[in-house]
Design an enzyme around this catalytic site. Structure first.
Site, PDB file in Angstrom:
ATOM      1  N   MET A  98       0.840  -1.166   0.000  1.00 13.37           N
ATOM      2  CA  MET A  98       0.000   0.000   0.000  1.00 13.37           C
ATOM      3  C   MET A  98       0.892   1.240   0.000  1.00 13.37           C
ATOM      4  SD  MET A  98      -2.947   1.262   2.697  1.00 13.37           S
ATOM      5  CE  MET A  98      -2.135   0.569   4.090  1.00 13.37           C
ATOM      6  N   PRO A  99       1.069   1.908  -1.125  1.00 14.98           N
ATOM      7  CA  PRO A  99       1.879   3.123  -1.175  1.00 14.98           C
ATOM      8  C   PRO A  99       1.230   4.250  -0.375  1.00 14.98           C
ATOM      9  CG  PRO A  99       1.507   2.273  -3.382  1.00 14.98           C
ATOM     10  CD  PRO A  99       0.615   1.518  -2.458  1.00 14.98           C
ATOM     11  N   GLU A 100       2.072   5.032   0.277  1.00 16.29           N
ATOM     12  CA  GLU A 100       1.599   6.212   0.999  1.00 16.29           C
ATOM     13  C   GLU A 100       2.464   7.391   0.594  1.00 16.29           C
ATOM     14  OE1 GLU A 100       0.648   7.743   5.528  1.00 16.29           O
ATOM     15  OE2 GLU A 100       0.979   5.619   5.140  1.00 16.29           O
ATOM     16  N   VAL A 143      -2.680   5.800  -0.297  1.00 18.66           N
ATOM     17  CA  VAL A 143      -2.964   6.812   0.714  1.00 18.66           C
ATOM     18  C   VAL A 143      -2.183   8.074   0.372  1.00 18.66           C
ATOM     19  CG1 VAL A 143      -2.745   7.404   3.162  1.00 18.66           C
ATOM     20  CG2 VAL A 143      -3.320   5.059   2.485  1.00 18.66           C
TER      21      VAL A 143
END
Length: 61
Positions: free
Chosen positions: A1-3, A40
């Site tokens: 999940m990249p943030e 995100v």
């Protein structure tokens, strides 16, 4: 999940911030292949009198 976290001096409208977050989400999706609902994006805003560049407060620029 990249943030992705964006640091900025306060003063942008909610519409401007929403547009930026949508475009960042699209760029990450296109670049990494991550589904948009897994990306995100957060904007962290600083008051202009709490940030300097070259020793000069942003509030004085």
């Amino acid at each position: 999940m990249p943030e992705v976290i964006v640091y900025a001096v306060e003063g942008r409208t909610p519409e401007q911030k929403k547009m930026l977050m949508q475009k960042i989400t699209t760029a990450v999706h296109e670049s990494f292949g991550t589904q948009p609902d897994r990306i995100v994006v957060q904007i962290v805003e600083a008051k202009a009198d709490n940030k300097t560049r070259g020793g000069v407060l942003y509030s004085e620029r």
